[in-house]
Design an enzyme around this catalytic site. Structure first.
Site, PDB file in Angstrom:
ATOM      1  N   CYS A 262      62.942  32.118 -40.044  1.00 53.07           N
ATOM      2  CA  CYS A 262      62.713  30.692 -39.752  1.00 53.07           C
ATOM      3  C   CYS A 262      63.251  29.762 -40.829  1.00 53.07           C
ATOM      4  CB  CYS A 262      61.222  30.448 -39.485  1.00 53.07           C
ATOM      5  SG  CYS A 262      60.133  30.626 -40.922  1.00 53.07           S
ATOM      6  N   HIS A 310      55.672  28.821 -41.133  1.00 49.82           N
ATOM      7  CA  HIS A 310      56.747  28.780 -40.133  1.00 49.82           C
ATOM      8  C   HIS A 310      57.364  27.390 -40.135  1.00 49.82           C
ATOM      9  CE1 HIS A 310      59.013  30.242 -36.707  1.00 49.82           C
ATOM     10  NE2 HIS A 310      58.772  29.114 -36.072  1.00 49.82           N
ATOM     11  N   HIS A 322      64.146  26.906 -33.468  1.00 52.91           N
ATOM     12  CA  HIS A 322      63.591  27.746 -34.540  1.00 52.91           C
ATOM     13  C   HIS A 322      63.941  29.202 -34.285  1.00 52.91           C
ATOM     14  CE1 HIS A 322      59.739  29.241 -32.391  1.00 52.91           C
ATOM     15  NE2 HIS A 322      60.500  28.662 -31.488  1.00 52.91           N
TER      16      HIS A 322
END
Length: 346
Positions: A262, A310, A322
């Site tokens: 990520c 994240h 993402h």
């Protein structure tokens, strides 16, 4: 716990399909309740237990991945610092050697002239500090010799300081290497457990889970982003880069361009825009100005979960791009797919 997976964009899954998949996952979860998995958190009860467990393992693996990324980045900086310190130490040693060489030449000349002055002999000792103080008080050395001796003393002190700093940084580097290895082992353990759980599923159930993990098999579906205006030219460049990465695979520790995790994705995208972001999602949270969700613009970084483990990039009209987790590919998802911690505008 919020799952990364999303429902197919081509209509709801039938009740029968859900029942079959859930039953298969529950059976696999029971089959894997072996001693090697006891260290993992207890999975929720019910037919969705296996699904929830796999999702939770991926979430834990992502947290461990960000810790690995952070430790790896710190170790890289330490490695650079150690190399610089070793170079400075070597140059300081060369300076000491040159100064001692000049004093040695003076001693040799005196010896050939009939004997070495005790003053010069002491000047060539390993620790001339004490002698300098006594000799200066007794007026036993000349101004030129005193300058040479003071210079040698300063050079030796600098050399010792460089050596101590190098030793300290080397100890930090070794600790960093161990930290990287520990987090790497943690990631590998979580992912291996998730793979064992998925491998125990029947073939059709595994295929169904894989389709769900990839956003219903339409990870490259482009949402309507008309009217989405980036906050700056560099944000526009970063958005263009992150959208071009849609469809590429997730790889923990991946920095791109072939695969990403990520924070590796957002860092790579902004790197294409000439902006160097920190390596971890937690650090990227502080890499700019905080803005509310109501004011989010394309290019903003959306940090998820309370621990900031994240990150995705907002691309407009309620969508982010993402890198979700292993087995999935870089994709579009709704900005509210999981709890938002903060939004940062680099």
């Amino acid at each position: 716990m919020v799952s990364h997976r999303r429902t197919s964009q081509h209509g709801p899954t039938t009740l029968a399909g859900v029942t079959v998949l859930s039953a298969a996952l529950a059976t696999a979860a029971a089959a894997l309740s072996a001693p090697q998995a006891l260290a993992e958190p207890t999975a929720p009860a019910g037919r969705d237990a296996a699904t929830a467990r796999v999702d939770h393992l991926y979430e834990q693996a992502e947290r461990a991945t960000e810790k690995f990324n952070g430790a790896n980045a710190r170790t890289g900086k330490l490695r650079t610092q150690v190399a610089a310190l070793q170079d400075r130490t070597a140059r300081a040693q060369e300076r000491v050697n040159r100064m001692r060489g000049r004093l040695g030449a003076l001693a040799a000349a005196q010896y050939r002239a009939g004997g070495m002055d005790p003053t010069v002999r002491l000047m060539l000792s390993e620790r001339p500090d004490t002698f300098l103080e006594k000799a200066a008080a007794l007026d036993r050395i000349g101004a030129g010799q005193a300058r040479e001796l003071r210079g040698l003393r300063a050079a030796q002190r600098s050399l010792e300081q460089q050596r101590r700093e190098t030793v300290r940084k080397l100890a930090q580097l070794e600790a960093g290497r161990k930290e990287v290895a520990r987090h790497k082992k943690d990631v590998q353990h979580k992912l291996a457990t998730a793979r064992r759980l998925l491998a125990a599923l029947p073939k059709d159930a595994r295929a169904a889970y894989a389709r769900a993990a990839r956003g219903g098999g339409h990870h490259e579906a482009v949402p309507d982003l008309r009217g989405a205006v980036p906050s700056s030219g560099r944000a526009a460049a970063a958005v263009a880069a992150v959208r071009a990465a849609v469809g590429r695979p997730y790889a923990w520790g991946g920095n791109g361009p072939a695969a990403f995790d990520c924070s590796g994705l957002t860092r790579w995208a902004y790197g294409r825009a000439g902006v160097l972001l920190p390596r971890t999602s937690q650090a990227q949270r502080g890499a700019g100005r905080q803005v509310p969700l109501s004011q989010a613009q394309p290019g903003d970084l959306v940090i998820y979960r309370a621990d900031g483990s994240h990150v995705g990039m907002y691309v407009g009209n309620g969508q982010v791009v993402h890198a979700p987790y292993p087995g999935a590919r870089v994709r579009y998802d709704p900005v509210g797919m999981m709890p938002i911690s903060s939004i940062t505008r680099p």
